[in-house]
Write an enzyme that holds these catalytic residues in place. Sequence first.
Site, PDB file in Angstrom:
ATOM      1  N   GLU A 192       5.052  -5.206   7.118  1.00 24.24           N
ATOM      2  CA  GLU A 192       4.109  -3.988   7.789  1.00 24.24           C
ATOM      3  C   GLU A 192       4.391  -3.740   9.131  1.00 24.24           C
ATOM      4  O   GLU A 192       4.473  -2.866   9.784  1.00 24.24           O
ATOM      5  CB  GLU A 192       2.634  -4.410   7.751  1.00 24.24           C
ATOM      6  CG  GLU A 192       1.659  -4.425   6.493  1.00 24.24           C
ATOM      7  CD  GLU A 192       1.626  -5.641   5.727  1.00 24.24           C
ATOM      8  OE1 GLU A 192       2.469  -6.486   5.829  1.00 24.24           O
ATOM      9  OE2 GLU A 192       1.037  -5.696   4.872  1.00 24.24           O
ATOM     10  N   GLU A 233      -0.725  -9.222  -0.620  1.00 27.64           N
ATOM     11  CA  GLU A 233      -2.261  -9.518  -0.339  1.00 27.64           C
ATOM     12  C   GLU A 233      -3.122  -9.390  -1.632  1.00 27.64           C
ATOM     13  O   GLU A 233      -4.058 -10.100  -1.892  1.00 27.64           O
ATOM     14  CB  GLU A 233      -2.891  -8.292   0.713  1.00 27.64           C
ATOM     15  CG  GLU A 233      -2.088  -8.569   2.190  1.00 27.64           C
ATOM     16  CD  GLU A 233      -2.373  -7.388   3.075  1.00 27.64           C
ATOM     17  OE1 GLU A 233      -2.104  -6.383   2.770  1.00 27.64           O
ATOM     18  OE2 GLU A 233      -2.941  -7.800   4.094  1.00 27.64           O
ATOM     19  N   GLY A 256       0.549  -4.896   1.065  1.00 27.99           N
ATOM     20  CA  GLY A 256      -0.788  -4.860   0.227  1.00 27.99           C
ATOM     21  C   GLY A 256      -0.400  -5.572  -1.066  1.00 27.99           C
ATOM     22  O   GLY A 256      -1.330  -6.196  -1.812  1.00 27.99           O
ATOM     23  N   ALA A 293       0.851  -1.180  -0.050  1.00 25.60           N
ATOM     24  CA  ALA A 293       0.034  -0.103   0.160  1.00 25.60           C
ATOM     25  C   ALA A 293       0.884   1.329  -0.018  1.00 25.60           C
ATOM     26  O   ALA A 293       1.951   1.289   0.219  1.00 25.60           O
ATOM     27  CB  ALA A 293      -0.979  -0.091   1.235  1.00 25.60           C
TER      28      ALA A 293
END
Length: 257
Positions: free
Chosen positions: A131, A111, A108, A65
Site C-alpha cells: 500500500e 489482509e 487487502g 483492494a
Amino acid sequence: MTYSNIIVETHDKVGLITLNRPDALNALSAQLIAEVDDALTKFQADKNIGCIVITGSKKAFAAGADIKEMQNKTYPESYLENFISAWETVAECRKPIIAAVAGFALGGGNELAMMCDFIIAGDNAKFGQPEIRLGVMPGAGGTQRLTRAIGKAKAMEMCLTGRMMDAEEAERSGLVSRIVPADNLLEDALKTAATIASMSLPIAMMTKESVNRSFETTLTEGIKFERRVFHAMFATADQKEGMSAFVEKRTPEFKNK
Ligand code: CO8
C-alpha cells in the site's frame, strides 16, 4: 444474492468460496466483498457446514483492494460508509476458515488471508503489503495482524518498503502454516478442512475462540478463559463420545451436541 465475483460450492461438510475476478487478479471490490459476506453468512447458518475454505486462482489469491474503485474516494465518503467495515464478517466468522493462497496475496488480499484462521500456501504464493507504494497504508488489519504473525522487524520492513515475501519466507516467519505444491493446493486445503469438519463443530468453534483470545488478552486472563471453555466441554455429548470411542478403540461419531 446472485454471485458474479465468487464461486460457491459445498464439498460434503466443507464450504468453498473461490474468488473469481480473473481480469482484475481478484481485486477485492465492494461487490466481491459483499458476495463473500453473503456466502459466509449462509455457511455460518448451515448446520451441515463444519469448515470453510477461501481460495483464489493459481495466479492470484487477491491482488488487493480494488484500486480503481478507491482511487477517487474522499475522506467523508470513506468515513460515512465506514469503508472496510464490511470485511469484518470474515474476521468475525465463528466457524473455522482456511485461506488457500496461490499466487499474489497483496494488500487487502493478504489482509483477507490473515483474517482466516490459518493460511496454507501454494509454493508460488507471494505475500505483501504494498500500500505504501500507492500513498496509503494497510487498512484492513494488516499493520496489526501481520505484526502479530511475523513480528515487528519483518512486518515493519514489509509495510514500509512494500516488498513481497515468497512462500518459503512466509512459512519460516510464521505467516503460513504449510507450503504445498500450487497444483495440489485446493485438494490439500479441502482435505484439511474435511478433517476439521469431521470433528465436533461446537468443540472446534470453542477451540478457535480460545486460540483467538490469546491475541486479545493477557496470558493469565487467556488461561482463565481457556479453562472455563474447557470445563464447559464436559457438558457436551461429543466429549463423552470422543473419550468413550478412544477407550473402546473405535472411531468417534460426533453428533455436534
Ligand atoms: N485493483 C484493481 N485492479 C487491479 C489490482 C487492484 N488491486 N491489481 C491488479 N489489477 C488489475 C490490473 O489493473 C490489470 O487490469 P487491466 O488488464 O485492465 O489493466 C489486471 O488486474 C492485471 O494486472 P497486471 O497487468 O498489473 O498484472 P501483472 O501480472 O503485470 O502484475 C501485480 C501483477 C504485481 C499483482 C500487479 O497487478 C499489482 O501490483 N497490483 C496491485 C497490488 C497492490 O498494490 N495491492 C494493494 C492494493 S491497496 C489495498 O489493498 C488496501 C487495503 C486496505 C483495505 C481495503 C478495503 C477494501
